[in-house]
Design a protein around this motif. Structure first.
Motif, mmCIF file in Angstrom:
data_model
loop_
_atom_site.group_PDB
_atom_site.id
_atom_site.type_symbol
_atom_site.label_atom_id
_atom_site.label_comp_id
_atom_site.label_asym_id
_atom_site.label_seq_id
_atom_site.Cartn_x
_atom_site.Cartn_y
_atom_site.Cartn_z
ATOM 1 N N LEU A 1 -0.875 16.146 17.928
ATOM 2 C CA LEU A 1 0.130 17.048 18.025
ATOM 3 C C LEU A 1 1.641 16.416 17.970
ATOM 4 N N ARG A 2 1.662 15.237 18.474
ATOM 5 C CA ARG A 2 2.708 14.476 18.028
ATOM 6 C C ARG A 2 3.157 14.105 16.796
ATOM 7 N N SER A 3 1.974 14.122 15.978
ATOM 8 C CA SER A 3 2.179 13.516 14.434
ATOM 9 C C SER A 3 2.440 15.286 13.736
ATOM 10 N N ARG A 4 1.917 16.153 14.274
ATOM 11 C CA ARG A 4 2.389 17.513 13.356
ATOM 12 C C ARG A 4 3.773 17.632 14.029
ATOM 13 N N GLU A 5 4.409 17.383 15.077
ATOM 14 C CA GLU A 5 5.645 17.456 15.268
ATOM 15 C C GLU A 5 6.646 16.586 14.331
ATOM 16 N N LEU A 6 6.198 15.310 14.042
ATOM 17 C CA LEU A 6 6.904 14.374 12.994
ATOM 18 C C LEU A 6 6.670 14.832 11.774
ATOM 19 N N TRP A 7 5.608 15.715 11.149
ATOM 20 C CA TRP A 7 5.503 16.338 10.062
ATOM 21 C C TRP A 7 6.381 17.194 9.782
ATOM 22 N N GLY B 1 0.885 -1.056 -0.180
ATOM 23 C CA GLY B 1 -0.004 0.091 0.036
ATOM 24 C C GLY B 1 0.905 1.161 -0.067
ATOM 25 N N GLY B 2 0.662 2.095 -1.094
ATOM 26 C CA GLY B 2 1.717 3.092 -1.188
ATOM 27 C C GLY B 2 0.948 4.607 -0.995
ATOM 28 N N GLY B 3 -0.186 4.463 -0.134
ATOM 29 C CA GLY B 3 -0.646 5.867 0.447
ATOM 30 C C GLY B 3 0.125 6.243 1.581
ATOM 31 N N ILE B 4 -0.543 7.173 2.023
ATOM 32 C CA ILE B 4 0.104 7.807 3.264
ATOM 33 C C ILE B 4 0.525 7.020 4.548
ATOM 34 N N VAL B 5 -0.471 6.114 4.879
ATOM 35 C CA VAL B 5 -0.219 5.088 5.988
ATOM 36 C C VAL B 5 0.579 4.177 5.704
ATOM 37 N N GLY B 6 0.716 3.681 4.415
ATOM 38 C CA GLY B 6 2.206 2.749 4.217
ATOM 39 C C GLY B 6 3.353 3.324 3.959
ATOM 40 N N THR B 7 3.265 4.750 3.416
ATOM 41 C CA THR B 7 4.395 5.420 3.332
ATOM 42 C C THR B 7 4.989 5.862 4.765
ATOM 43 N N ALA B 8 4.078 6.405 5.503
ATOM 44 C CA ALA B 8 4.686 6.606 6.981
ATOM 45 C C ALA B 8 5.144 5.491 7.449
ATOM 46 N N HIS B 9 4.597 4.153 7.431
ATOM 47 C CA HIS B 9 5.324 3.203 8.031
ATOM 48 C C HIS B 9 6.741 2.738 7.346
ATOM 49 N N GLY C 1 -0.851 10.132 9.463
ATOM 50 C CA GLY C 1 -0.023 9.051 9.002
ATOM 51 C C GLY C 1 1.431 8.793 9.841
ATOM 52 N N PRO C 2 2.157 9.871 10.035
ATOM 53 C CA PRO C 2 3.449 9.818 10.726
ATOM 54 C C PRO C 2 3.403 9.147 12.368
ATOM 55 N N VAL C 3 2.523 9.666 12.941
ATOM 56 C CA VAL C 3 2.384 9.062 14.232
ATOM 57 C C VAL C 3 1.789 7.702 14.327
ATOM 58 N N VAL C 4 0.949 7.502 13.367
ATOM 59 C CA VAL C 4 0.393 5.901 13.242
ATOM 60 C C VAL C 4 1.541 5.053 12.918
ATOM 61 N N GLY C 5 2.260 5.454 11.819
ATOM 62 C CA GLY C 5 3.687 4.749 11.798
ATOM 63 C C GLY C 5 4.608 4.360 12.933
ATOM 64 N N GLU C 6 4.607 5.629 13.624
ATOM 65 C CA GLU C 6 5.398 5.488 15.045
ATOM 66 C C GLU C 6 4.992 4.627 15.958
ATOM 67 N N GLN C 7 3.721 4.944 16.166
ATOM 68 C CA GLN C 7 2.928 3.964 17.125
ATOM 69 C C GLN C 7 3.177 2.504 16.667
ATOM 70 N N THR C 8 2.824 1.990 15.331
ATOM 71 C CA THR C 8 3.199 0.754 14.866
ATOM 72 C C THR C 8 4.507 0.089 15.116
ATOM 73 N N VAL D 1 12.539 2.599 7.975
ATOM 74 C CA VAL D 1 13.865 3.142 7.346
ATOM 75 C C VAL D 1 14.607 3.765 8.484
ATOM 76 N N ARG D 2 13.883 4.863 8.943
ATOM 77 C CA ARG D 2 14.769 5.716 10.055
ATOM 78 C C ARG D 2 15.039 4.943 11.194
ATOM 79 N N ARG D 3 14.400 3.865 11.580
ATOM 80 C CA ARG D 3 14.838 2.919 12.536
ATOM 81 C C ARG D 3 16.026 1.870 12.157
ATOM 82 N N GLY D 4 16.741 1.888 10.846
ATOM 83 C CA GLY D 4 17.468 1.255 10.323
ATOM 84 C C GLY D 4 17.188 -0.248 9.730
ATOM 85 N N HIS D 5 15.703 -0.293 9.219
ATOM 86 C CA HIS D 5 15.382 -1.586 8.683
ATOM 87 C C HIS D 5 15.309 -1.639 7.044
ATOM 88 N N GLN D 6 15.305 -2.590 6.255
ATOM 89 C CA GLN D 6 15.050 -2.649 5.044
ATOM 90 C C GLN D 6 13.969 -2.783 4.676
#
Length: 371
Positions: A60-66, A7-15, A358-365, A20-25
């Motif tokens: 508010l956390r998601s806004r920080e991430l954006w 899934g290439g939408g915002i939720v998939g891209t945020a994940h 999107g960004p906070v959902v990716g972070e929470q997952t 990647v930010r955490r070092g994974h492939q």
């Protein structure tokens, strides 16, 4: 870890961004050549105003991430523009007064402004309104270009591959097979299929507590003036649960929406794109099957509302579209997130909040799984 995201939408891209930010492939699969769903058919608003108390910390956390993503990837077009909800009656003003009196009003950045004060914040507003609710924490990104910009940033790490025009057909353990004969072995599979609740998602996770919602929107040609904030109208109070309270109850009892707005469950949201065009909407349709055509009366209504606030004609409308998003029916959940098999997760249902959250959902997952 080797993470396969479908899934290439915002939720998939945020994940993908968070993995990647955490070092994974990451192998990222999208069935279209480019994301075509709700991700690109929205306002690009990062919308803090109107969120429930339960959602506020995450929003508010998601806004920080954006804001962080915007600094790393200027192409997403992040801008902390804020918003003005323009009010046309005493009953609407009462809802705003109740909102600014709440304990969390300062965190949201709420201020109630007289018309002249609102025009100092956004000089383009030369039309009619009696007050404005300013939310300084609202922001915007460029929804049509944000995802390609993020993907290019991820690809530069050497740990991210995007495979477009590729549809995932099966998941066996944590191996994904696609319709091009590709076999993607990994340690983790994340299905972020948006409003596609059937097919592979249903096969893996069964019936989920989600529904689909359809909306209509439009965009004008570039406008010669600058709209320094996003704008909304008082009807938006009716659709954002964060404004619930006695004043909203009174508004609902004493003032009906105009007929076309009520029939199409409408609110005004408007944001200016970086090219100068105004993205304007929207409607809400919940009963399927959805129509395959768009209806003209909501567009005419919205043009009139915006022109009343601006005090001048809009530039020509040169795009009209409809979109469908996935909405969790659990009011206590940001998204529907299920784990139907070891190493496999399905994440869907942000409910018109996908670009915001999107960004906070990716972070929470990522935190939940332990990435």
């Amino acid at each position: 870890m080797r993470v396969t995201i479908v899934g290439g939408g915002i939720v998939g891209t945020a994940h993908a961004y968070e993995a990647v930010r955490r070092g994974h492939q990451v192998i990222h699969i999208e069935r279209e050549r480019e994301a075509r769903g709700a991700t690109v058919r929205n306002f690009g608003l990062v919308w803090v105003s109107g969120r429930t108390e339960l959602e506020l910390d995450a929003t508010l956390r998601s806004r920080e991430l954006w804001e962080r993503i915007g600094a790393e990837v200027p192409g997403v077009g992040f801008r902390p523009a804020g918003s003005l909800t323009l009010l046309r009656s005493g009953a609407e003003v009462a809802v705003a007064e109740e909102a600014v009196a709440r304990p969390d009003a300062e965190r949201r950045g709420f201020t109630l402004l007289e018309p002249d004060e609102a025009r100092r914040v956004n000089p383009a507003l030369q039309g009619k309104f009696v007050a404005a609710l300013h939310c300084s924490t609202d922001a915007a990104v460029e929804s049509r270009v944000a995802l390609p910009a993020i993907r290019a940033h991820l690809a530069a790490t050497g740990r991210y591959t995007f495979e477009s025009g590729t549809e995932a057909r099966s998941v066996e353990g944590t191996t994904v097979r696609d319709d091009r004969g590709g076999v993607h072995h990994g340690d983790l599979v994340l299905l972020c299929a948006g409003a596609a609740h059937g097919g592979l998602v249903r096969e893996i996770a069964g019936e989920l507590p989600v529904r689909r919602v359809r909306l209509q929107m439009m965009q004008t040609a570039p406008w010669e003036h600058q709209l320094t904030t996003a704008i909304a109208d008082g009807d938006s109070f009716r659709y954002y649960p964060g404004f619930a309270g006695s004043a909203l109850d009174q508004l609902q009892r004493s003032e009906s929406q105009q007929e076309v707005a009520e029939n199409h469950r409408m609110q005004l949201l408007c944001v200016q794109r970086l090219d100068g065009g105004l993205t304007i909407g929207d409607t809400h349709e919940y009963a399927e099957p959805f129509g395959f055509d768009v209806q003209e009366d909501p567009y005419a209504y919205l043009v009139n509302v915006v022109e009343e606030f601006l005090g001048q004609p809009l530039p020509p409308v040169h795009r009209r579209w409809a979109g469908v998003y996935s909405q969790s029916v659990d009011p206590t959940a940001l998204v529907c997130r299920v784990n139907p098999a070891e190493g496999v997760w399905v994440i869907t249902g942000p409910g018109g909040r996908g670009m915001t959250l999107g960004p906070v959902v990716g972070e929470q997952t990522a935190d939940l799984i332990g990435l």
